[in-house]
Write a protein that holds these residues in place. Sequence first.
Motif, PDB file in Angstrom:
ATOM      1  N   ILE A 125       0.832  -1.207   0.000  1.00  0.00           N
ATOM      2  CA  ILE A 125       0.000   0.000   0.000  1.00  0.00           C
ATOM      3  C   ILE A 125       0.863   1.253   0.000  1.00  0.00           C
ATOM      4  O   ILE A 125       0.506   2.270  -0.618  1.00  0.00           O
ATOM      5  CB  ILE A 125      -0.979   0.003   1.198  1.00  0.00           C
ATOM      6  CG1 ILE A 125      -1.957   1.171   1.083  1.00  0.00           C
ATOM      7  CG2 ILE A 125      -0.251   0.056   2.514  1.00  0.00           C
ATOM      8  CD1 ILE A 125      -2.850   1.128  -0.122  1.00  0.00           C
ATOM      9  N   TYR A 128       1.952   1.669  -3.588  1.00  0.00           N
ATOM     10  CA  TYR A 128       0.841   2.123  -4.439  1.00  0.00           C
ATOM     11  C   TYR A 128       0.516   3.590  -4.174  1.00  0.00           C
ATOM     12  O   TYR A 128       0.346   4.381  -5.108  1.00  0.00           O
ATOM     13  CB  TYR A 128      -0.386   1.261  -4.170  1.00  0.00           C
ATOM     14  CG  TYR A 128      -1.565   1.626  -5.029  1.00  0.00           C
ATOM     15  CD1 TYR A 128      -1.653   1.184  -6.348  1.00  0.00           C
ATOM     16  CD2 TYR A 128      -2.599   2.417  -4.536  1.00  0.00           C
ATOM     17  CE1 TYR A 128      -2.731   1.516  -7.148  1.00  0.00           C
ATOM     18  CE2 TYR A 128      -3.676   2.762  -5.327  1.00  0.00           C
ATOM     19  CZ  TYR A 128      -3.736   2.302  -6.628  1.00  0.00           C
ATOM     20  OH  TYR A 128      -4.812   2.647  -7.426  1.00  0.00           O
ATOM     21  N   ARG A 129       0.457   3.960  -2.921  1.00  0.00           N
ATOM     22  CA  ARG A 129       0.116   5.340  -2.590  1.00  0.00           C
ATOM     23  C   ARG A 129       1.176   6.299  -3.110  1.00  0.00           C
ATOM     24  O   ARG A 129       0.847   7.371  -3.653  1.00  0.00           O
ATOM     25  CB  ARG A 129      -0.022   5.476  -1.072  1.00  0.00           C
ATOM     26  CG  ARG A 129      -0.582   6.811  -0.623  1.00  0.00           C
ATOM     27  CD  ARG A 129      -0.843   6.819   0.863  1.00  0.00           C
ATOM     28  NE  ARG A 129      -1.522   8.036   1.286  1.00  0.00           N
ATOM     29  CZ  ARG A 129      -1.926   8.263   2.516  1.00  0.00           C
ATOM     30  NH1 ARG A 129      -1.726   7.358   3.458  1.00  0.00           N
ATOM     31  NH2 ARG A 129      -2.521   9.397   2.823  1.00  0.00           N
ATOM     32  N   LEU A 144     -11.680  -2.158  -7.549  1.00  0.00           N
ATOM     33  CA  LEU A 144     -11.491  -2.098  -6.101  1.00  0.00           C
ATOM     34  C   LEU A 144     -12.179  -3.310  -5.479  1.00  0.00           C
ATOM     35  O   LEU A 144     -13.411  -3.360  -5.399  1.00  0.00           O
ATOM     36  CB  LEU A 144     -12.100  -0.807  -5.539  1.00  0.00           C
ATOM     37  CG  LEU A 144     -11.950  -0.567  -4.038  1.00  0.00           C
ATOM     38  CD1 LEU A 144     -10.488  -0.356  -3.675  1.00  0.00           C
ATOM     39  CD2 LEU A 144     -12.785   0.637  -3.616  1.00  0.00           C
ATOM     40  N   LEU A 151      -7.096   3.561   0.156  1.00  0.00           N
ATOM     41  CA  LEU A 151      -7.265   3.575  -1.294  1.00  0.00           C
ATOM     42  C   LEU A 151      -8.314   4.588  -1.716  1.00  0.00           C
ATOM     43  O   LEU A 151      -8.141   5.308  -2.704  1.00  0.00           O
ATOM     44  CB  LEU A 151      -7.643   2.176  -1.786  1.00  0.00           C
ATOM     45  CG  LEU A 151      -6.550   1.113  -1.706  1.00  0.00           C
ATOM     46  CD1 LEU A 151      -7.103  -0.241  -2.143  1.00  0.00           C
ATOM     47  CD2 LEU A 151      -5.350   1.487  -2.560  1.00  0.00           C
ATOM     48  N   THR A 201      -5.316  -1.082 -11.341  1.00  0.00           N
ATOM     49  CA  THR A 201      -5.374   0.335 -11.683  1.00  0.00           C
ATOM     50  C   THR A 201      -4.618   0.565 -12.984  1.00  0.00           C
ATOM     51  O   THR A 201      -3.492   0.088 -13.147  1.00  0.00           O
ATOM     52  CB  THR A 201      -4.743   1.205 -10.577  1.00  0.00           C
ATOM     53  OG1 THR A 201      -5.460   1.017  -9.358  1.00  0.00           O
ATOM     54  CG2 THR A 201      -4.794   2.678 -10.956  1.00  0.00           C
TER      55      THR A 201
END
Length: 266
Positions: A125, A128-129, A144, A151, A201
Amino acid sequence: MGYDWGTQLFSSPHRLELLRELRSNPADTQALTDALSSSRVTIQRHLNRSSELGWVRKVDGRYELTPLGEHVCAATTAFVDRLSVLQTHEAVIDSLAAIDPSFDPLLLTDATVSVADSNNPHEPIIHYRRAMNETTTESIRGILPVFSELLVEVHRDMLADGVDTELIAPRSVLESAPEDAPHSSQFSLYVLDRPISFGLTLTDDAAFVGTYDDGTFVACIESSERTFREWASDIYDRYREQAVGVSLEAPVGENRSAQSGRDTVD
């Protein structure tokens, strides 16, 4: 015969290196000795054996691959490269095969894979962030699979910055989400009446796949390579065709109107 040839190649790491070197340029024994950092005696022994097998021939004092040797070198290199990718990314191969049984592991060759472990349980995460914060994309298409405050926060901020966003989620995720869903002409929402086991994504120039274990984000795969993005886009399109558009004017559980997954959301 194939096994015998494999034994010849893999019994010494120098043999495949020799074929690869000759695949680039014909060379004499001394040049090969210098390039491969091995003894001249060893190099000559490998050359002699390769010549006996018909993989190498000597022309005007230099060794070169025969057409057969070219094919042997190409086939063995592909095999070794595939094994290397499988070994490097063994943690995500099963999950990707569950998404698409025909997934080719070589698509991961240039991918960045962040995997959670006991020392860094939040690495996927975080990766990704960070990637989403750094992207300059004008559009997002995403899947999602579970509700995640982090998210949702990331994509809410991107939507506020004017990024066109199209999102697919299972109905169960939408029903558990807060009521303050974004209302924007730049946001399209689609729902599936079944669970989804992975996240995805697509930005303008990269693709991200998230793998999950019992609802926990355990790996993030990122790649900007064309073939990986095309594969991810194809997966997204398959789910998009099965999803139905959702009006954002009413809560999901209170008769939000659904329309064909091929339509746009008003």
